[in-house]
Design an enzyme around this catalytic site. Structure first.
Site, mmCIF file in Angstrom:
data_model
loop_
_atom_site.group_PDB
_atom_site.id
_atom_site.type_symbol
_atom_site.label_atom_id
_atom_site.label_comp_id
_atom_site.label_asym_id
_atom_site.label_seq_id
_atom_site.Cartn_x
_atom_site.Cartn_y
_atom_site.Cartn_z
ATOM 1 C CG ASP A 1 -5.155 -0.691 0.756
ATOM 2 O OD1 ASP A 1 -5.026 0.579 0.228
ATOM 3 O OD2 ASP A 1 -6.225 -0.991 0.896
ATOM 4 C CG ASP B 1 -7.344 5.579 -0.200
ATOM 5 O OD1 ASP B 1 -6.811 4.564 0.177
ATOM 6 O OD2 ASP B 1 -8.533 5.537 -0.665
#
Ligand SMILES: *[C@@H]1O[C@H](CO)[C@@H](O)[C@H](O)[C@H]1NC(C)=O
Ligand SMILES: *[C@@H]1O[C@H](CO)[C@@H](O)[C@H](O)[C@H]1NC(C)=O
Ligand SMILES: *[C@@H]1O[C@H](CO)[C@@H](O)[C@H](O)[C@H]1NC(C)=O
Ligand SMILES: *[C@@H]1O[C@H](CO)[C@@H](O)[C@H](O)[C@H]1NC(C)=O
Length: 455
Positions: free
Chosen positions: A338, A138
């Site tokens: 992201d 992440d």
């Protein structure tokens, strides 16, 4: 606002940077023809299509719900496109809220994004001797954690590997309350006075949370990438993982102090997300030892609002070799790179221009189809054997054009982009668009690189 000023200052410094012309299709081929079945995942796992250079050490990377995962969830538990896309919208909004709400800066850990959309896992070794732990990667959060013994159901979730047992690792130590690393955790984290152990809590935006002992131990990413005294959360309770999800925890790759990036010797990493959930990708630490010319490189920016996120700036988008008529100023709020957001979010004027140009090409060949969740530009590809996908390239700051793979352009028969809520909110470069590209986050060098056809 602060971010925009920061970006402007940095941009001024870039005037001298080389300007490359965007990939305008020299032969006039505005399309790539792909077999429709190549856009679909298979029931069996496909190995890496391209092996990373032998001078590098890398880890295989998988989609957690695909056949390459050792414990793919049962078919009945698989999520539908609509539920995936609505969770994706939740994450995108959580990112944008976090950037617009200055009050959350001091309590970063308390407002981490949701776990629901995280998709890609790697297996690392934790402790001495190293024990395999399968973790979600992440880039949108910092603190890494795994479930540790004792961790009882239902306060914890079922996982695929053995529970990490701190008592069996010769290098494990809980961080004491007074340690600087403990002091850097946000205020709602704290201390277990009876044991003098630092307690961490991460509450994710979707209601999931994890809490336990903030600890340190040896992290073995690859045999040549070993991080001694790696700080992570030893979770003794967590909620919010879908029951079918058997991952052991999370590897935080954001830019803040708790992240692997801030702890590893080499402050750079890269990954290649595979073309479909049934293919294999890879993850590496460090700047690759390959000619940097093979990467298209654009500056990496940071924001004053959040140390976690990595920003890039788009300048333009091309469709079928033609540049959209969108002034670069439309992109001035920047875009977050992201790994966890699925669909790329563009400023409304840029999305409108992309949708119009893409539709103009597609509608010559395919009838329109109803929207799918947040994807509003869809075509009926039923029975089409070979899909002609208009070429789409993102042109980044410095004039660097990155052509997307067809699986990064079309999802569920729809244009795989969406609009941000407002003109001034940051965009997001989502993981669908990153497929098959090696994306290098050279945090120390202040650059993001893209290498096409890497997996
Ligand atoms: C985590 O979430 C559960 C369920 O919402 C809640 O009962 C629990 O108190 C939360 N834990 C923390 C530390 O916030
Ligand atoms: C980089 O690659 C070259 C050629 O493969 C090799 O000679 C060199 O030792 C490598 N450097 C590092 C730091 O791995
Ligand atoms: C797509 O086209 C097929 C035939 O070409 C048709 O049967 C089907 O109803 C169409 N689907 C939608 C959603 O329009
Ligand atoms: C967003 O930008 C577009 C074009 O730059 C403009 O036409 C539109 O009015 C703006 N919308 C808002 C809400 O400011």
């Amino acid at each position: 606002m602060v971010l925009r000023m920061l970006l402007l200052l940095l941009l001024l410094g870039l005037q001298a940077a080389a300007i490359f012309s965007p990939t305008v299709d020299a032969k006039g081929h505005g399309y790539r023809v792909v077999a429709a079945n190549k856009l679909q995942p298979k029931a069996v796992c496909s190995a890496l299509r391209v092996i990373p250079p032998s001078s590098r050490t890398w880890l295989p990377l998988y989609h957690r719900n695909g056949p390459c995962s050792a414990t793919p969830p049962p078919h009945s538990a698989r999520t539908t496109p609509t539920s995936i896309l609505s969770r994706d919208q939740f994450r995108a909004e959580a990112i944008q809220r976090r950037l617009s709400n200055k009050a959350t800066v001091a309590t970063t850990l308390g407002t981490a994004l949701g776990l629901g959309t995280l998709e890609y896992v790697v297996a690392v070794g934790l402790g001495t001797p190293p024990v395999r732990q399968t973790v979600l990667i992440d880039t949108g959060s910092d603190l890494s954690w795994v479930q540790c013994r004792p961790c009882h159901l239902p306060g914890c979730h079922r996982q695929r590997d053995a529970l990490f047992d701190p008592s069996k690792s010769s290098t494990y130590s809980p961080l004491p309350c007074g340690s600087p690393a403990c002091a850097r955790l946000a205020a709602q984290n704290g201390c277990s006075r009876s044991s003098n152990r630092c307690r961490y809590i991460v509450r994710y935006g979707d209601g999931s949370n994890t809490t336990g002992t903030y600890s340190s131990d040896t992290l073995t990413v690859t045999p040549s990438d070993v991080v001694a005294s790696f700080r992570f959360g030893c979770s003794h309770a967590d909620t919010g993982f879908p029951d079918a999800d058997r991952t052991d925890g999370l590897l935080g790759l954001g830019g803040d102090a708790q992240s692997l990036m801030s702890q590893a010797g080499q402050r750079a990493f890269s990954y290649c997300l595979p073309p479909t959930v049934s293919h294999t990708g890879f993850f590496t630490l460090g700047v690759p030892n390959v000619s940097s010319a093979r990467f298209a490189v654009t500056p990496l920016y940071r924001s004053a609002q959040s140390a976690t996120f990595y920003f890039v700036i788009l300048q333009a988008i091309t469709v079928a070799g033609r540049r959209l008529a969108v002034p670069p100023s439309v992109f001035s709020a920047g875009a977050i790179m992201d790994s966890g957001t699925i669909i790329t979010r563009l400023p409304p004027p840029a999305y409108a221009a992309l949708r119009a140009a893409f539709t103009a090409e597609m509608i010559k060949m395919y009838p329109p189809a109803p929207a799918a969740g947040i994807l509003d530009t869809c075509f009926n590809l039923t029975g089409v054997r070979n899909v002609r996908v208009p070429r789409v390239a993102l042109v980044f700051d410095g004039g660097v054009a990155v052509e997307l793979h067809p699986t990064g352009i079309i999802q569920y028969g729809c244009l795989a982009f969406a609009s941000s809520r407002g003109n001034r909110s940051a965009g997001i470069i989502g993981n669908v668009q990153q497929r098959t590209l090696e994306v290098l986050y050279d945090v120390a060098g202040g650059a993001v690189g893209f290498r096409r056809g890497a997996c």
